[in-house]
Design an enzyme around this catalytic site. Structure first.
Site, mmCIF file in Angstrom:
data_model
loop_
_atom_site.group_PDB
_atom_site.id
_atom_site.type_symbol
_atom_site.label_atom_id
_atom_site.label_comp_id
_atom_site.label_asym_id
_atom_site.label_seq_id
_atom_site.Cartn_x
_atom_site.Cartn_y
_atom_site.Cartn_z
ATOM 1 N N LYS A 182 0.782 -1.077 -0.178
ATOM 2 C CA LYS A 182 -0.074 -0.007 -0.036
ATOM 3 C C LYS A 182 0.864 1.135 0.130
ATOM 4 C CE LYS A 182 -2.017 2.616 2.944
ATOM 5 N NZ LYS A 182 -1.981 3.983 1.965
ATOM 6 N N GLU A 185 -1.269 7.165 -0.205
ATOM 7 C CA GLU A 185 -2.578 7.766 -1.301
ATOM 8 C C GLU A 185 -1.926 9.166 -2.030
ATOM 9 O OE1 GLU A 185 -2.339 7.490 2.002
ATOM 10 O OE2 GLU A 185 -3.673 9.180 3.041
ATOM 11 N N GLY A 235 7.002 5.672 7.754
ATOM 12 C CA GLY A 235 6.086 6.928 7.761
ATOM 13 C C GLY A 235 6.175 7.416 9.069
ATOM 14 N N GLY A 236 5.078 8.246 9.424
ATOM 15 C CA GLY A 236 5.225 9.171 10.644
ATOM 16 C C GLY A 236 5.085 8.416 11.896
ATOM 17 N N THR A 239 1.600 7.540 13.347
ATOM 18 C CA THR A 239 1.125 6.239 12.751
ATOM 19 C C THR A 239 1.760 5.086 13.233
ATOM 20 O OG1 THR A 239 0.701 7.842 10.917
ATOM 21 C CG2 THR A 239 0.221 5.460 10.221
ATOM 22 N N GLY A 240 3.117 5.088 13.249
ATOM 23 C CA GLY A 240 3.733 3.894 13.561
ATOM 24 C C GLY A 240 3.271 3.355 14.965
ATOM 25 N N GLU A 257 9.899 2.036 10.338
ATOM 26 C CA GLU A 257 10.875 3.284 10.001
ATOM 27 C C GLU A 257 10.030 4.597 10.023
ATOM 28 O OE1 GLU A 257 12.622 5.837 8.988
ATOM 29 O OE2 GLU A 257 13.421 5.396 7.193
ATOM 30 N N CYS A 291 13.622 11.528 5.768
ATOM 31 C CA CYS A 291 13.645 10.942 7.119
ATOM 32 C C CYS A 291 15.171 11.337 7.703
ATOM 33 C CB CYS A 291 13.276 9.564 7.263
ATOM 34 S SG CYS A 291 14.156 8.307 6.254
ATOM 35 N N GLU A 392 10.028 16.376 13.972
ATOM 36 C CA GLU A 392 10.395 16.339 12.784
ATOM 37 C C GLU A 392 9.554 17.311 11.940
ATOM 38 O OE1 GLU A 392 9.100 12.648 11.053
ATOM 39 O OE2 GLU A 392 11.172 12.536 10.082
HETATM 40 O O1 TXE Z 1 2.435 9.775 7.083
HETATM 41 P P1 TXE Z 1 1.474 8.724 7.682
HETATM 42 P P2 TXE Z 1 1.826 11.341 6.561
HETATM 43 C C1 TXE Z 1 6.641 11.896 8.845
HETATM 44 C C2 TXE Z 1 6.636 13.605 8.624
HETATM 45 C C3 TXE Z 1 5.115 13.909 8.259
HETATM 46 C C4 TXE Z 1 4.447 12.988 8.914
HETATM 47 C C5 TXE Z 1 2.891 12.502 8.665
HETATM 48 O O2 TXE Z 1 7.017 14.201 9.786
HETATM 49 O O3 TXE Z 1 4.915 15.206 8.366
HETATM 50 O O4 TXE Z 1 5.109 11.730 9.052
HETATM 51 O O5 TXE Z 1 3.022 12.137 7.387
HETATM 52 C C6 TXE Z 1 -0.596 5.066 5.890
HETATM 53 N N1 TXE Z 1 -3.192 2.055 9.214
HETATM 54 N N2 TXE Z 1 6.812 11.319 7.703
HETATM 55 O O6 TXE Z 1 0.640 11.725 7.476
HETATM 56 O O7 TXE Z 1 0.037 9.055 7.950
HETATM 57 C C7 TXE Z 1 -0.561 6.208 4.907
HETATM 58 O O8 TXE Z 1 -1.690 5.981 3.910
HETATM 59 C C8 TXE Z 1 -2.322 1.698 7.988
HETATM 60 C C9 TXE Z 1 8.346 10.424 8.110
HETATM 61 O O9 TXE Z 1 1.662 11.476 5.188
HETATM 62 O O10 TXE Z 1 2.579 8.027 8.624
HETATM 63 C C10 TXE Z 1 0.730 5.958 4.196
HETATM 64 O O11 TXE Z 1 0.740 5.036 3.211
HETATM 65 N N3 TXE Z 1 -1.657 2.489 7.222
HETATM 66 C C11 TXE Z 1 8.398 9.654 7.112
HETATM 67 C C12 TXE Z 1 1.746 5.711 5.240
HETATM 68 O O12 TXE Z 1 0.970 5.152 6.036
HETATM 69 C C13 TXE Z 1 -1.684 4.104 7.566
HETATM 70 C C14 TXE Z 1 8.033 9.697 5.553
HETATM 71 C C15 TXE Z 1 2.517 6.998 5.834
HETATM 72 O O13 TXE Z 1 1.646 7.789 6.163
HETATM 73 C C16 TXE Z 1 -2.419 4.417 8.685
HETATM 74 C C17 TXE Z 1 6.800 10.403 5.709
HETATM 75 C C18 TXE Z 1 -3.203 3.568 9.405
HETATM 76 N N4 TXE Z 1 -3.938 3.565 10.640
HETATM 77 C C19 TXE Z 1 6.135 11.033 6.816
HETATM 78 N N5 TXE Z 1 -2.544 5.676 8.516
HETATM 79 C C20 TXE Z 1 9.718 8.641 7.025
HETATM 80 N N6 TXE Z 1 9.756 7.791 8.000
HETATM 81 O O14 TXE Z 1 10.684 8.943 6.295
HETATM 82 C C21 TXE Z 1 -1.703 6.200 7.772
HETATM 83 N N7 TXE Z 1 -1.318 4.936 7.017
#
Ligand code: TXE
Length: 499
Positions: A182, A185, A235-236, A239-240, A257, A291, A392
């Protein structure tokens, strides 16, 4: 709009070896952040699509024979994917630039990295990691073998969409896992293109499945189910946390990560010009949406004024513009929503008393008005407790703190809940060695910044996540370890008497 040829249009969910539309008929417009135009419309999955994708991956793993495929076949598939990526390099780079905003030069680097990653895991799969254990009894054959972990949910973000998804798909395929990918989006286009290449390379049905949608719509179908054996998420941090909580319910394995807030420490004995250049690139490449961006400068008091002045001069000269324009050195932020988040951080910095040295605004070039551009921004005289120093921001914001002693520099370098990456610049090799060992981060660069290789592990300490991608550990994430004890001469053990 991207042309049909570029995107290979049509249904954009890939489930059980078939390209399909979303069951609910949902679609999503994908926007070019450089000018706000719609470049493609893709299918938007619902929960039912995600459930079908997991079921397809489950069946392909449990009864489809993929985990038992000879290694040579998996290696062949990975190499065919690498070759077709190389053949489609130009198209993929253009898609990535239009979707994310990054410059074409950066997109080419990403595509080349992705090709290297598929080749690296083909090599590693061929090498194998099983081992014999000497029990000291010739009748016993003790083997430790690696087996695929099972069905994997691969969830990727928007800053390096093709690269971050490939860091997951390549080792998962090498290990013999099946998967549901996935992408974010916000930026799904290069992953759709990648899966089209994987399909054409001959992956069996159900081994790789692809859904696009928001985490809110489909997240729990991937993360809150006993049918998924591993969730690999980039991701963020917020969400992690949610995903780790869901995974705990079923004791699902997780690899996370979650980004970082990465210090770059500069001593007065470091080469001045290369240090300025590395700090500038580390902070403002891809407009800070990295990141491992080095957005926290920790510089010795004795050179701080001169260093910040030189940095500010270089930052003002950075050419911000559309990624497709060869003159652009950095592109826009990924979306209007993300720019709003970055602007809120700038307001916080000003309100908190940090001194704005440069930037802090949108560019005033009317040609950039429709894109989500933001100027490289430097805040001097920051304090370690400020939110712009600890959080961040994921934008082009560099904070500057000053230190006077080595111990203070080290304290500041480790003063983060994260721990993804750090840089140190000094000509003193003993000091450099001390810092590379004492900094609690997953990657530490000494007199360099930002580089990585598919063969070396990538991941973080602390809140930067759990586990490692790339390198041998990046394959081990997708493997279970099994000990097989084979008694070749079974005999009565005699522990209990038989009368
Ligand atoms: O990331 P999300 P967002 C950080 C950066 C950014 C913040 C938020 O600070 O401003 O995170 O970014 C999926 N269950 N990074 O909101 O939400 C989502 O659809 C399952 C650091 O865009 O973490 C996408 O595919 N999946 C980072 C993915 O998670 C879910 C890079 C990341 O989205 C979900 C990007 C759920 N409940 C942002 N909610 C890095 N580590 O490099 C969301 N997603």
């Amino acid at each position: 709009m991207l042309s049909d040829d570029e995107l290979c249009c049509g249904p954009s969910l890939y489930i059980d070896g078939k390209w399909t539309n979303a069951l609910g008929g949902g679609t999503r417009d994908i926007v070019n952040p450089a000018d706000g135009t719609v470049i493609a419309t893709v299918d938007e999955a619902d929960r039912a699509d995600a459930v079908a994708a997991v079921a397809a991956a489950r069946a392909a793993f449990d009864t489809g024979g993929w985990p038992a495929t000879p290694v040579s076949e998996r290696v062949g598939l990975l190499l065919r994917i690498a070759d077709s990526l190389a053949a489609e390099r130009d198209r993929l780079a253009r898609i990535e630039t239009l979707d994310t905003g990054k410059t074409l030069r950066e997109s080419y680097i990403d595509v080349d990295d992705v090709i290297a990653v598929f080749r690296y895991y083909a090599h590693l799969a061929a090498t194998g990691a099983d081992r014999l254990v000497d029990i000291g009894d010739p009748a016993i054959v003790s083997r430790v073998v690696r087996e695929p972990v099972g069905v994997c949910a691969l969830i990727a973000p928007w800053n390096y969409p093709l690269l971050q998804m490939s860091w997951k798909i390549a080792p998962a395929l090498a290990a013999g896992c099946t998967m549901v990918a996935k992408p974010s989006e916000v930026t799904p286009l290069s992953t759709i293109a990648l899966v089209r290449l994987i399909d054409r390379a001959g992956v069996p049905p159900g081994v790789v499945n692809l859904i696009q949608s928001s985490g809110a719509r489909v997240g729990s179908a991937l993360t809150d189910t006993p049918d998924v054996d591993l969730i690999s998420f980039t991701g963020g941090a917020a969400t992690g946390e949610i995903i780790a909580g869901k995974a705990a319910r079923h004791i699902t394995r997780v690899a996370l990560e979650l980004g970082g807030k990465n210090p770059h420490i500069v001593f007065p004995d470091a080469d001045f010009d290369s240090a300025v250049d590395a700090v500038l690139t580390g902070a403002f490449l891809h407009s800070g949406q990295v990141c491992s961006a080095g957005t926290r400068l920790i510089v010795h008091e004795s050179i701080a004024d001169e260093f910040v002045a030189a940095l500010a001069g270089r930052a003002r000269a950075i050419r911000v513009g559309p990624g497709l324009d060869p003159a652009s050195e950095t592109g826009p932020l990924v979306s209007e929503a993300h720019r709003a988040k970055v602007e809120a951080y700038v307001a916080l910095g000003i309100a908190g008393g940090a001194r704005l040295v440069t930037g802090g605004a949108r560019p005033d070039d009317p040609a950039l008005r429709d894109g989500s551009f933001y100027l490289p921004t430097i805040f001097d005289h920051c304090h370690r407790l400020m939110r712009i120093v600890q959080e961040e921001t994921f934008g082009p914001i560099l904070t500057v703190e000053r230190f006077t002693t080595d111990d203070e520099a080290l304290m500041l370098g480790n003063d983060t809940a994260y721990g993804l990456a750090a840089g140190v610049r000094t000509a003193d090799l003993a000091r450099g060695e001390r810092f590379t060992r004492a900094l609690r981060h997953g990657t530490v660069w000494l007199n360099d910044f930002g580089y990585y290789t598919p063969a070396a592990e990538w991941g973080g300490f602390g809140r930067s996540g759990i586990g490692r991608e790339l390198g041998p550990s990046g394959l081990a994430e997708y493997q279970e370890t099994k000990h097989i004890w084979h008694n070749t001469a079974p005999a009565v053990g005699g522990w209990f008497t038989d009368n």
